[in-house]
Structure formats: structure tokens, C-alpha cells
Scaffold this motif. Structure first.
Motif, PDB file in Angstrom:
ATOM      1  N   GLN A  83      -6.139  10.530  12.258  1.00  0.00           N
ATOM      2  CA  GLN A  83      -5.123  10.556  11.213  1.00  0.00           C
ATOM      3  C   GLN A  83      -3.752  10.139  11.739  1.00  0.00           C
ATOM      4  OE1 GLN A  83      -6.200  14.712  10.197  1.00  0.00           O
ATOM      5  NE2 GLN A  83      -5.774  14.086   8.097  1.00  0.00           N
ATOM      6  N   LYS A  86      -3.322   6.006  13.388  1.00  0.00           N
ATOM      7  CA  LYS A  86      -3.750   4.801  12.679  1.00  0.00           C
ATOM      8  C   LYS A  86      -2.897   3.650  13.205  1.00  0.00           C
ATOM      9  CE  LYS A  86      -5.444   6.929   8.479  1.00  0.00           C
ATOM     10  NZ  LYS A  86      -5.313   7.039   7.033  1.00  0.00           N
ATOM     11  N   ARG A  89      -0.257   1.776  10.871  1.00  0.00           N
ATOM     12  CA  ARG A  89       0.785   2.707  10.415  1.00  0.00           C
ATOM     13  C   ARG A  89       1.722   3.077  11.563  1.00  0.00           C
ATOM     14  NH1 ARG A  89      -0.820   8.519   8.318  1.00  0.00           N
ATOM     15  NH2 ARG A  89      -2.007   7.308   6.837  1.00  0.00           N
ATOM     16  N   ASP A 149      -0.342   1.609   5.700  1.00  0.00           N
ATOM     17  CA  ASP A 149      -1.687   1.469   6.278  1.00  0.00           C
ATOM     18  C   ASP A 149      -2.182   0.029   6.274  1.00  0.00           C
ATOM     19  OD1 ASP A 149      -1.853   4.154   6.902  1.00  0.00           O
ATOM     20  OD2 ASP A 149      -2.719   4.674   4.966  1.00  0.00           O
TER      21      ASP A 149
END
Length: 171
Positions: A83, A86, A89, A149
């Protein structure tokens, strides 16, 4: 990510140690981070590799810790390495933080930005007179947000900042 979130007032590593019961035993636990938000919320955060989190004994432990912290008025979150790391990101947040702190664009002054960029793509914003620098500065300041993202491009939609965008950085 904590630095980038607009609503974070402060964050600290290993903020406190608590004692709690699990089964018949008494244990101690120290979360990785505490995050204080401008709206008064406090998150206590543990970061674990996804495969470690999947183990039954860890699920039981973190469920119990969630109950303990909730009884103290705090929210406990377990985030996985997947999480928070990423790739796209994380790279985009790092670039936007460099802009925010003046380490990009040679610390140039913040450009003027036309109003009404919300809910437009970057390409549309450029067509109505916004400069690329101005858009990047507004994204860095979290006055505008976008999906982090995927690579930021001309088709990226610019959105007005909402508190939920900060939460989405983590969960």
C-alpha cells in the motif's frame, strides 16, 4: 506520504508503548507511527509486509490492538508495504514534495493560476491558459488533486481538494 497529506498536523515514530491482553497472556506493543490530523483524529499505524499480515496470529493480534486503541479514542491502521510503496504514487509524491519545498524549478516563484481548473483534464487546463508550472504548483500544495496511481499526463483529471483525498493516500 505523511508530509504530503494536507490534513496532517504532525507525525511521530514509535509514539507510545501499551500493555494489552491477548488470550491468557499480557503483551506490550509499540505502533510504528502516530499521525495527528487537523480535524482531531489520531491514527496509530503499523506497517508490515503483506505476507506477514496474512498470518492468522498477526490478524488476531492486530484485531485486538484495534479494539484497545478504539477504546482510547484512537484509530489503529495496519498498512502493508504494497500500500505505501506503490511505485508510481511514491515517485509522484516525492516530485510534488520537491516542488512544494522549492527544490524543483529552481525555487522559482509560484506562478499565477487561472480559476476553474477543477474537473478538467490537464490538457483542457492548458488550453484555457494555465501553465504546466502553475498546475504542478497547485498539485504540490494540494489545492488541486488527481489520481496519483497513474502517470500524470494531459488526460489526468484535476479535482478540488477534499479531506478524503488525504485518507486515500494511505488506505
Amino acid at each position: 506520504m505523511f508530509e504530503f497529506a494536507r490534513g496532517v498536523v504532525r507525525f511521530v515514530e514509535q509514539p507510545k508503548t501499551i500493555r494489552y491482553r491477548l488470550g491468557a497472556g499480557s503483551r506490550t506493543y509499540t505502533p510504528d507511527f502516530a499521525v495527528d490530523w487537523c480535524d482531531g483524529r489520531r491514527w496509530l499505524i503499523e506497517v508490515k509486509p503483506a505476507d506477514v499480515l496474512a498470518e492468522q496470529r498477526n490478524q488476531e493480534k492486530f484485531d485486538r490492538l484495534s479494539e484497545v486503541f478504539k477504546s482510547q479514542g484512537e484509530q489503529f491502521l495496519v498498512l502493508t508495504d504494497l500500500q505505501i510503496r506503490k511505485t508510481i504514487r511514491l515517485a509522484q509524491v516525492k516530485t510534488l514534495l520537491q516542488v512544494r519545498y522549492g527544490k524543483w524549478l529552481d525555487g522559482a516563484s509560484r506562478p499565477a493560476v487561472p480559476s476553474g481548473l477543477e474537473n478538467r483534464t490537464i490538457a483542457e487546463a492548458l488550453r484555457i491558459g494555465a501553465s504546466g508550472r502553475a498546475i504542478v504548483h497547485r498539485l504540490a500544495a494540494r489545492e488541486l488533486t488527481c489520481c496519483l496511481d497513474t502517470e500524470i499526463s494531459g488526460s489526468t483529471v484535476l479535482l478540488p481538494f477534499e479531506e478524503s483525498h488525504d485518507d486515500a493516500l494511505f488506505v
